[in-house]
Design a protein around this motif. Structure first.
Motif, PDB file in Angstrom:
ATOM      1  N   HIS A 108       0.806  -1.163   0.105  1.00  0.00           N
ATOM      2  CA  HIS A 108       0.152   0.060   0.032  1.00  0.00           C
ATOM      3  C   HIS A 108       0.724   1.156   0.096  1.00  0.00           C
ATOM      4  O   HIS A 108       0.316   2.351  -0.392  1.00  0.00           O
ATOM      5  CB  HIS A 108      -1.039   0.055   1.128  1.00  0.00           C
ATOM      6  N   PHE A 109       2.369   1.214   0.636  1.00  0.00           N
ATOM      7  CA  PHE A 109       2.935   2.392   0.418  1.00  0.00           C
ATOM      8  C   PHE A 109       3.515   2.759  -0.903  1.00  0.00           C
ATOM      9  O   PHE A 109       3.773   3.974  -1.386  1.00  0.00           O
ATOM     10  CB  PHE A 109       4.282   1.941   1.184  1.00  0.00           C
ATOM     11  N   MET A 110       3.532   1.824  -1.728  1.00  0.00           N
ATOM     12  CA  MET A 110       4.409   1.952  -3.200  1.00  0.00           C
ATOM     13  C   MET A 110       3.462   2.572  -4.153  1.00  0.00           C
ATOM     14  O   MET A 110       4.063   3.420  -4.903  1.00  0.00           O
ATOM     15  CB  MET A 110       4.540   0.571  -3.894  1.00  0.00           C
ATOM     16  N   SER A 111       2.056   2.385  -4.197  1.00  0.00           N
ATOM     17  CA  SER A 111       1.417   2.918  -5.171  1.00  0.00           C
ATOM     18  C   SER A 111       0.878   4.381  -4.851  1.00  0.00           C
ATOM     19  O   SER A 111       0.069   4.913  -5.532  1.00  0.00           O
ATOM     20  CB  SER A 111       0.086   2.017  -5.707  1.00  0.00           C
ATOM     21  N   ARG A 118       0.131   7.725  -7.258  1.00  0.00           N
ATOM     22  CA  ARG A 118       0.102   7.279  -8.568  1.00  0.00           C
ATOM     23  C   ARG A 118      -1.463   7.515  -8.952  1.00  0.00           C
ATOM     24  O   ARG A 118      -2.331   7.367  -8.229  1.00  0.00           O
ATOM     25  CB  ARG A 118       0.484   5.890  -8.705  1.00  0.00           C
ATOM     26  N   SER A 119      -1.507   7.338 -10.200  1.00  0.00           N
ATOM     27  CA  SER A 119      -2.892   7.669 -10.988  1.00  0.00           C
ATOM     28  C   SER A 119      -3.959   6.579 -10.510  1.00  0.00           C
ATOM     29  O   SER A 119      -3.775   5.392  -9.909  1.00  0.00           O
ATOM     30  CB  SER A 119      -2.927   7.795 -12.250  1.00  0.00           C
ATOM     31  N   GLU A 120      -5.360   6.735 -10.803  1.00  0.00           N
ATOM     32  CA  GLU A 120      -6.401   5.950 -10.391  1.00  0.00           C
ATOM     33  C   GLU A 120      -6.173   4.573 -11.214  1.00  0.00           C
ATOM     34  O   GLU A 120      -6.317   3.164 -10.707  1.00  0.00           O
ATOM     35  CB  GLU A 120      -7.773   6.399 -10.748  1.00  0.00           C
ATOM     36  N   PRO A 131      -4.526  -1.517  -2.084  1.00  0.00           N
ATOM     37  CA  PRO A 131      -5.679  -0.990  -1.649  1.00  0.00           C
ATOM     38  C   PRO A 131      -6.654  -0.805  -2.654  1.00  0.00           C
ATOM     39  O   PRO A 131      -7.960  -0.850  -2.457  1.00  0.00           O
ATOM     40  CB  PRO A 131      -5.518   0.559  -0.920  1.00  0.00           C
ATOM     41  N   LYS A 132      -6.228  -0.600  -3.897  1.00  0.00           N
ATOM     42  CA  LYS A 132      -7.286  -0.392  -5.027  1.00  0.00           C
ATOM     43  C   LYS A 132      -7.269  -1.352  -6.103  1.00  0.00           C
ATOM     44  O   LYS A 132      -7.807  -1.096  -7.299  1.00  0.00           O
ATOM     45  CB  LYS A 132      -7.177   1.153  -5.402  1.00  0.00           C
ATOM     46  N   THR A 133      -6.478  -2.293  -6.007  1.00  0.00           N
ATOM     47  CA  THR A 133      -6.195  -3.454  -6.956  1.00  0.00           C
ATOM     48  C   THR A 133      -7.677  -3.952  -7.424  1.00  0.00           C
ATOM     49  O   THR A 133      -8.446  -4.324  -6.623  1.00  0.00           O
ATOM     50  CB  THR A 133      -5.330  -4.498  -6.540  1.00  0.00           C
ATOM     51  N   SER A 134      -7.882  -4.055  -8.636  1.00  0.00           N
ATOM     52  CA  SER A 134      -9.196  -4.586  -9.162  1.00  0.00           C
ATOM     53  C   SER A 134      -9.293  -6.125  -8.901  1.00  0.00           C
ATOM     54  O   SER A 134      -8.361  -6.626  -9.158  1.00  0.00           O
ATOM     55  CB  SER A 134      -9.410  -4.097 -10.585  1.00  0.00           C
ATOM     56  N   ARG A 135     -10.652  -6.440  -8.739  1.00  0.00           N
ATOM     57  CA  ARG A 135     -10.799  -7.954  -8.712  1.00  0.00           C
ATOM     58  C   ARG A 135     -10.478  -8.591 -10.032  1.00  0.00           C
ATOM     59  O   ARG A 135      -9.636  -9.704 -10.090  1.00  0.00           O
ATOM     60  CB  ARG A 135     -12.203  -8.239  -8.551  1.00  0.00           C
ATOM     61  N   GLU A 136     -10.498  -8.063 -11.117  1.00  0.00           N
ATOM     62  CA  GLU A 136     -10.324  -8.500 -12.632  1.00  0.00           C
ATOM     63  C   GLU A 136      -8.498  -8.727 -12.638  1.00  0.00           C
ATOM     64  O   GLU A 136      -8.334 -10.007 -13.103  1.00  0.00           O
ATOM     65  CB  GLU A 136     -10.729  -7.814 -13.477  1.00  0.00           C
TER      66      GLU A 136
END
Length: 796
Positions: free
Chosen positions: A142-145, A148-150, A177-182
């Motif tokens: 979670h720190f790495m991204s 960065r953009s959405e 935190p925002k990685t998509s399920r796909e």
């Protein structure tokens, strides 16, 4: 949305980056491998008059790293020609090229500031929708991204390959935190299907799953070794193959990995998990600090827990920190397990031991059971993922919860309570709910205890696999001491070797013939495959040795003929026979593969005709088949002797492929006919599919060959001259020459005066006669005896 991976960009070309690049090249993907530009010239570059602007200099780091990787052993690549799929460059001049990559993998140094800087540069060129992952082994995802953009954050996560990337199957996927399920679903499937990995989705906790449990296990042993006053040899004896772990066990493994690497992760855990109930265990013992000071880091510095001096291996005394001669370790408890073949069946005996070994197992397993129970749901919601991670990342045959089941869940609770430890409350809830084990098998599928539903749920992803252990009990049709026949469904049978090390014994040959009998009467086809450590290490040379020593040549002749007849039945039955080799597929195991209608080989297959090592030639159809395959390669105006010589050398040099792809070079696998699967878990299912396809296409029983062109005296003369020269130059011994000349006689078709067309049976008879005659030689018997007692070939 359908996503395909045609090109991967790997940023960072160190040991891990180059290894990952090679593994993508292994599976046919185009790879762009980048690293930084050097800041100064080397002495050699200065002498050549190069400047920092020269392309060779600017790409020096990446090219050197890749070259070193390709030269390393074991090799990171299935076949050296696959390296052409990797293009190199540097992050200053070539970063824009990542725009056409489908997946960008960052593998730079383990520093958050550097990683974030790299991601900032990547985002300038990365096209929207491109996968972007970090191969960190412990930095929180979670720190790495951040910043960065959405779109970047939705397509970003951790993908932790274990080193070496080709050989270790664990592929941890850690969502941000925002990685998509796909994205998660795609990577999970891609890892399994294409990369041949065991994909495990982990939570974003320190060291994720594999290293969190693995480092706990090693640190726990570091403290236990001092507490119980054990030697490092004793710990390695107790934690190696006897419990289904690699031969390198604990301390040899640390030497190979590097003590500094272990300490880095352990220190990270000590700082990163302050509330862990085993927090103090991650503090390094004093002897580790001393070893670090002394730069005793293991193989990379020439000494660690072990040190090689000339031909002797010395061991470190942890009390004096001085090296001493290796001491052989032995325990009465281990003697009790010698007759128990499977490690999973040994654990009850081991924890019941009355000696120091029994005490060690009770303490170490008790600590491990408590620890893993308390990591659910902290690091994963599903207990099977911990077992998958330890098996795939650390080479354990059984995961902690599988071992706990083998000991007995209630007995395991007693062990950990005896150490003053507590199991997680959900374990008692599980027992109270009527579930007495962590795993069950229902309808041929593995189920695990799911904490949320308090019930057994099917382990996902099994539909692509056939797990023989799960179906054998209900689908078994026939068995004896060395083999069993199982119905895989859809009219396809499976013949599984079950002898020690899957040696091909009389029972195995009986099983193959019985399986073909059954399939010809009532079924559609046959797969010969198993899920042991190795497909087969070859024929039963112990039996051959005893017959030869007793001079029971008629019986030996009959035994060889029975082997030949069995492989010929595989080739000429009325149903398709598909063979599924993996791991070591040597001698007789190779000969069975040579006679399949189709081979479905695991990529990690080490196949070869190795009979020269025990003083004989291939006698189970191998010499005949290599002669036949050479003849099939003869073309008009071709230099036939050269073709035959290639096949001769493959046998005479006992060549063993280092991957299934290399077996195509030696003529053991055939292009256009045989196939390779990267994920061994899918191998039996794929072999069944191929057998079914052959059957459905209208399989016709082949006609035995009588059209094999042999070259007679013309070839024999060439081979004899060659062996004379090799002997005169002291490259081979007199006995090597005798064996080679026997093989030459078979592959030339005898001393025929001119090229002639002969039958397979003619060649089989020559092969058998040569094999038998070599078994009368004292030097051959010495070689067989040496192999049986020492496990390695004798040159005499």
């Amino acid at each position: 949305m359908k996503r395909t991976i045609k090109k991967v960009a790997v940023i960072g070309s160190g040991i891990m980056g180059s290894g990952i690049a090679c593994h993508f090249a292994n599976i046919g993907v185009e790879v762009l491998l980048l690293d930084i530009v050097p800041k100064e010239l080397t002495e050699a570059e200065t002498k050549k008059g190069l400047t920092l602007e020269s392309k060779a200099v600017r790409n020096r780091i990446v090219n050197d790293h890749l070259a070193n990787a390709l030269k390393s052993k074991p090799s990171p690549i299935y076949h050296q020609k696959f390296a052409s799929r990797i293009a190199t460059g540097n992050t200053t001049d070539d970063l824009a090229k990542i725009a056409d990559a489908d997946w960008i993998i960052e593998v730079v140094v383990e520093r958050l500031d550097i990683k974030k800087s790299v991601f900032e540069q990547i985002e300038k060129y990365r096209k929207p929708g491109t996968l972007i992952t970090s191969n960190t082994s412990g930095i929180p995802i979670h720190f790495m991204s951040e910043g960065r953009s959405e779109d970047f954050q939705q397509h970003f996560c951790g993908t932790h390959f274990f080193n070496p990337a080709r050989y270790l199957k664990l592929f941890e996927i850690i969502p941000g935190p925002k990685t998509s399920r796909e994205v998660l679903d795609f990577l999970n499937n891609y890892g399994e299907q294409y990369l041949g990995k065991t994909s495990v989705v982990a939570k974003d906790t320190p060291a994720f799953i594999g290293n969190r449990i693995g480092i706990f296990g090693i640190q726990s042993l570091f403290h236990l070794v001092k507490q119980m006053d054990l030697t490092i040899e004793e710990v390695d004896k107790l934690t190696g193959p006897v419990i289904g772990r690699p031969k390198s066990a604990t301390f040899r493994t640390v030497d190979v990995v590097g003590l500094d690497t272990l300490v880095h992760v352990a220190n990270g855990l000590y700082e990163g998990v302050p509330n862990d109930e085993a927090h103090e265990l991650f503090k390094l013992p004093d002897f580790i600090g001393k070893m670090l000071e002394n730069k005793w880091l293991g193989s990379k510095t020439g000494q660690g827990f072990y040190k090689k001096v000339d031909k002797d291996i010395l061991s470190l005394d942890l009390n004096t920190l001085e090296y001493r001669p290796n001491k052989k370790a032995s325990f009465a408890t281990l003697e009790l397990t010698k007759t128990i073949d499977k490690p999973i069946d040994r654990f009850k005996v081991l924890v019941g031991g009355k000696d120091k070994a029994g005490e060690f197992y009770r303490k170490s397993f008790g600590a491990m059971f408590a620890y893993v129970s308390n990591r659910v749901p902290e690091i994963t919601d599903d207990l099977y993922k911990i077992d998958d991670a330890m098996k795939a990342g650390f080479g354990w045959e059984n995961g902690p919860f599988e071992i706990w089941d083998a000991v007995g869940v209630e007995k395991g609770i007693e062990l950990l309570q005896a150490e003053g430890l507590t199991a997680a409350p959900w374990v008692n809830d599980m027992l109270a709910s009527g579930n007495k084990t962590f795993y069950t098998v229902k309808d041929g599928a593995s189920h695990y205890y799911d904490i949320a539903s308090k019930s057994q749920q099917k382990v996902p992803g099994q539909d692509a696999f056939i797990i023989l252990n799960n179906i054998r009990e209900n689908k078994k049709i026939w068995n004896n001491a060395g083999a069993s026949i199982t119905h895989l469904g859809d009219g396809i049978l499976n013949l599984e070797f079950q002898s020690k090390m899957n040696v091909i014994s009389g029972d195995v040959l009986m099983g193959i013939n019985k399986a073909i009998d059954l399939a010809e009467k009532e079924y559609e086809g046959l797969v010969i495959g198993n899920q042991g450590a190795n497909f087969s290490v070859g024929a039963n040379i112990g039996m051959i040795f005893m017959m030869a020593v007793e001079q029971e040549y008629d019986e030996l002749n009959m035994a060889i003929k029975a082997f030949q007849n069995t492989v010929m039945r595989c080739r000429y039955s009325s149903i398709p026979v598909v063979v599924a080799p993996h791991g070591m597929t040597l001698g007789g195991g190779c000969e069975i593969s040579l006679h399949a209608d189709k081979v479905v080989a695991a990529a990690e297959s080490y196949i070869g005709l190795v009979e020269f090592g025990v003083g004989v030639i291939p006698g189970g159809g191998g010499s005949k088949e290599m002669t036949l395959r050479a003849a099939d390669q003869f073309h008009k105006n071709d230099v036939e002797l050269n073709v035959l010589q290639e096949y001769f050398l493959a046998v005479a040099m006992a060549k063993v492929s280092t991957s299934a792809y290399e077996a195509f070079d030696t003529g053991i696998l055939q292009p256009g006919k045989d196939i390779v699967v990267v994920n061994r878990d899918r191998q039996i299912a794929e072999a069944k599919k191929q057998a079914l396809l052959l059957a459905e296409a209208g399989y016709t029983q082949p006609i035995q060959r009588k059209d094999i062109k042999v070259l007679g005296k013309q070839a024999l003369g060439m081979f004899y001259v060659g062996t004379d020269q090799m002997t005169a130059g002291h490259f081979i011994s007199d006995h090597d020459k005798k064996i080679a000349n026997k093989l030459a006689y078979v592959m030339a078709g005898g001393d025929l005066s001119e090229p002639t067309f002969v039958s397979e049976q003619y060649l089989l008879d020559l092969e058998r006669e040569a094999f038998l005659s070599l078994c009368t030689e004292r030097k051959t018997l010495e070689r067989i005896q040496f192999m049986l007692t020492k496990g390695k070939p004798l040159r005499n």
